[in-house]
Design a protein around this motif. Structure first.
Motif, PDB file in Angstrom:
ATOM      1  N   LYS A 272      -8.643  -0.807   3.774  1.00  0.00           N
ATOM      2  CA  LYS A 272      -8.022  -1.062   5.090  1.00  0.00           C
ATOM      3  C   LYS A 272      -8.332   0.049   6.097  1.00  0.00           C
ATOM      4  CE  LYS A 272      -3.599  -2.354   7.053  1.00  0.00           C
ATOM      5  NZ  LYS A 272      -2.208  -2.646   6.723  1.00  0.00           N
TER       6      LYS A 272
ATOM      7  N   SER B 235       0.832  -1.216   0.000  1.00  0.00           N
ATOM      8  CA  SER B 235       0.000   0.000   0.000  1.00  0.00           C
ATOM      9  C   SER B 235       0.864   1.262   0.000  1.00  0.00           C
ATOM     10  CB  SER B 235      -0.934   0.004   1.201  1.00  0.00           C
ATOM     11  OG  SER B 235      -1.752  -1.131   1.145  1.00  0.00           O
TER      12      SER B 235
ATOM     13  N   GLU C 148      -7.327   3.877   4.921  1.00  0.00           N
ATOM     14  CA  GLU C 148      -5.914   4.287   5.021  1.00  0.00           C
ATOM     15  C   GLU C 148      -5.540   5.362   4.003  1.00  0.00           C
ATOM     16  OE1 GLU C 148      -2.917   1.417   3.793  1.00  0.00           O
ATOM     17  OE2 GLU C 148      -4.439   0.197   2.839  1.00  0.00           O
TER      18      GLU C 148
ATOM     19  N   GLU D 139      -7.813  -1.750  -3.680  1.00  0.00           N
ATOM     20  CA  GLU D 139      -7.093  -2.350  -2.546  1.00  0.00           C
ATOM     21  C   GLU D 139      -7.904  -3.579  -2.147  1.00  0.00           C
ATOM     22  OE1 GLU D 139      -4.538  -2.100  -0.499  1.00  0.00           O
ATOM     23  OE2 GLU D 139      -3.513  -0.277  -1.174  1.00  0.00           O
TER      24      GLU D 139
HETATM   25 MG   LIG Z   1      -2.038  -2.655   2.335  1.00  0.00          MG
END
Ligand SMILES: [Mg+2]
Ligand SMILES: Nc1ncnc2c1ncn2[C@@H]1O[C@H](COP(=O)(O)OP(=O)(O)OP(=O)(O)O)[C@@H](O)[C@H]1O
Length: 510
Positions: free
Chosen positions: A186, A161, A193, A383
């Motif tokens: 996440k 990430s 995030e 993601e």
């Molecule tokens: Mg990640």
């Protein structure tokens, strides 16, 4: 090498033989100690080989001297010369040849990429800079790669990430007409995030809440049909119904019943002349409609009716569980007003249909939206991309590959491993088509081997994949050989991308 004087011989002694004594008939210059350096090698040849006849009749073979047989220049090690600035090494020279030394010279190892795109990091072998941006490479003439899609793989905490945020989101935003859309999965301190990254860049994240207080996406948003037609809308409803029904695919009857319901809904919307968009709640009553003008038996009509109902129940369950997320029109703040748009799905449950449904609707919504606004490159980051290509939504991505390329979309799938994707699934095709791969550490042998085989890495790269440090990856684009890369971040980027703040805060208070 010291040479022992010996008698000249008439036999054709091999070049480099010990016999280097001056023969009697050599040119005069060669006899004078200092001047012999000006004598051409041909004239010296008989002297070196000791072949008199060759020197006299001029028919000797060309000079062939192996480097090992020559004494070479002597290294001077004179402290007084060194003190005066002359070359005067204290150490004896290494017993090597130029050719042997070449292999150690990393300067002759070519840089793995050009300088187009954005900086990714450094090549661990040559220490040169690696630059790449999949859409830039795709748009070059001739094309460097045939697909702008990107895959980022790696085990938990390997640096995927951080890399994606910098190299695939923030840095490309500096390029002309580039933007990014992120499905942010996440949780980091109660939000996605990417939220802090978005705010640093002046954008407001689109937050989805299970209680319905957040952003809403409409399965029937008019942009979907205007982007991909009735067929696209059908595909999306089928994919969402399949997600909602625990991966149960629609039967032939169910697909037909859904298409019929859609046609009835559109006809109804047109007839009522309403300005509002159709919603999923408007579609539900039509799922179960039975065509009256066809020569269907009562049994067939009943079957058609039931097929419609089973899709309706699946969608109804979704709306009831996630009221406020999928019912009603798409929220007004769902727009591409800023260069960075983040769909924050971090608060939706990990299991269940909500996350893949947002990704599927978002993907189709984008397609329609970008159709009305061409000329942009859009990196669309998934993601935990497994939700998109590991399940029914992969069919959407596969069906729209060509359209998404023409709309300037570069899909980025970030995931832990690929072994979960069945080889005969549409998701596997999507993975194989990606022409840019960043493979971070893989913990399990079979996962590393999967990466190696799928992307045709050299056999020993599987071992490298299992030993990669955090922030290092194996990078490959197109058919170029893979490179072992270290991802480099600026201080500002480190601050913006680190995900272990909570751990660090805990350690500080402990
Ligand atoms: Mg990640
Ligand atoms: N290039 C790098 N150099 C040094 N440390 C790094 C680098 N990239 C990431 N890290 C460290 O690793 C941590 C985890 O990184 P990141 O969140 O990107 O991993 P991830 O693979 O996305 O993890 P997850 O699978 O949990 O999503 C970061 O908080 C950071 O401290």
């Amino acid at each position: 090498m010291p040479v022992a004087p010996s008698k000249p011989s008439n036999s054709a002694a091999p070049a480099g033989a010990e016999n280097v004594d001056m023969p009697r008939r050599q040119p005069r210059l060669a006899k004078i100690p200092l001047l012999k350096m000006f004598v051409p090698p041909e004239a010296l040849a008989p002297a070196l080989t000791g072949t008199e006849s060759a020197a006299t009749d001029g028919s000797h073979a060309p000079l062939d001297v192996t480097p090992f047989s020559l004494p070479g220049s002597r290294l001077r090690s004179s402290p007084s010369a060194a003190a005066r600035g002359w070359y005067a090494p204290a150490l004896a020279g290494a017993p090597t040849t130029t050719r042997q030394a070449e292999i150690l010279n990393t300067g002759i190892i070519g840089a793995p990429t050009g300088i187009e795109g954005v900086v990714n990091g450094t090549d661990n072998l040559s220490s040169t800079m690696i630059c790449h941006d999949a859409p830039t490479a795709y748009n070059m003439t001739p094309r460097r790669i045939t697909s702008p899609n990107v895959l980022v793989l790696g085990t938990v905490g390997s640096g995927k990430s951080s890399f994606t945020k910098t190299v695939l989101v923030m840095r490309p935003l500096l390029l002309r007409n580039h933007r990014a859309v992120v499905f942010d999965k996440k949780d980091q301190g109660g939000e996605g995030e990417y939220s802090s990254v978005a705010r640093r860049l002046g954008a407001a994240p689109l937050r989805f809440d299970p209680d319905g207080s957040g952003t809403r996406l409409n399965l029937m948003d008019p942009l979907i049909a205007s982007g991909t037609g009735l067929q696209g809308q059908m595909l999306l409803i089928n994919a969402v119904a399949r997600i909602a029904r625990n991966d149960l695919p629609a039967s032939e009857w169910e697909e037909k019943a859904t298409r019929y319901a859609l046609q009835n809904l559109f006809a109804e919307m047109e007839a009522t002349d309403t300005t509002r968009a159709a919603t999923t709640a408007d579609l539900l009553p039509h799922l179960g409609d039975v065509p009256g003008d066809q020569n269907l038996s009562d049994l067939a009509k009943e079957r058609f009716h039931q097929a419609g109902l089973s899709i309706r129940f699946g969608l109804e369950n979704l709306l009831e569980t996630y009221a406020g997320v999928f019912d009603g029109e798409t929220s007004r703040n769902v727009d591409l007003a800023h260069k960075l748009t983040t769909f924050d799905v971090s608060q939706l449950p990990d299991d269940g249909p909500a996350v893949p449904t947002v990704m599927a609707i978002g993907n189709m919504w984008l397609m329609g939206r970008l159709r009305h606004e061409r000329g942009y490159i859009t990196n669309v980051v998934y993601e935990e991309g497994w939700h998109m290509i590991g399940g029914p939504s992969a069919r959407l991505v596969k069906a729209n590959q060509k359209l998404s390329r023409s709309l300037g979309i570069s899909n980025v799938f970030v995931m832990h491993k690929g072994t979960d994707i069945p080889e005969d699934s549409p998701g596997y095709t999507v993975v194989q088509e990606a022409q840019t791969v960043y493979a971070f550490r893989q913990d399990r042998d079979e996962d590393a081997r999967w990466v190696n085989q799928t992307f045709n890495f050299a056999p020993d790269t599987a071992e490298t994949l299992m030993k990669l440090e955090v922030g290092n990856c194996v990078f490959k684009y197109g058919s170029n050989p893979e490179t072992h890369m270290h991802h480099v971040r600026s201080d500002w980027e480190i601050d913006a991308t680190n995900t272990d703040e909570a751990m660090a805060a805990g350690a500080a208070t402990a």
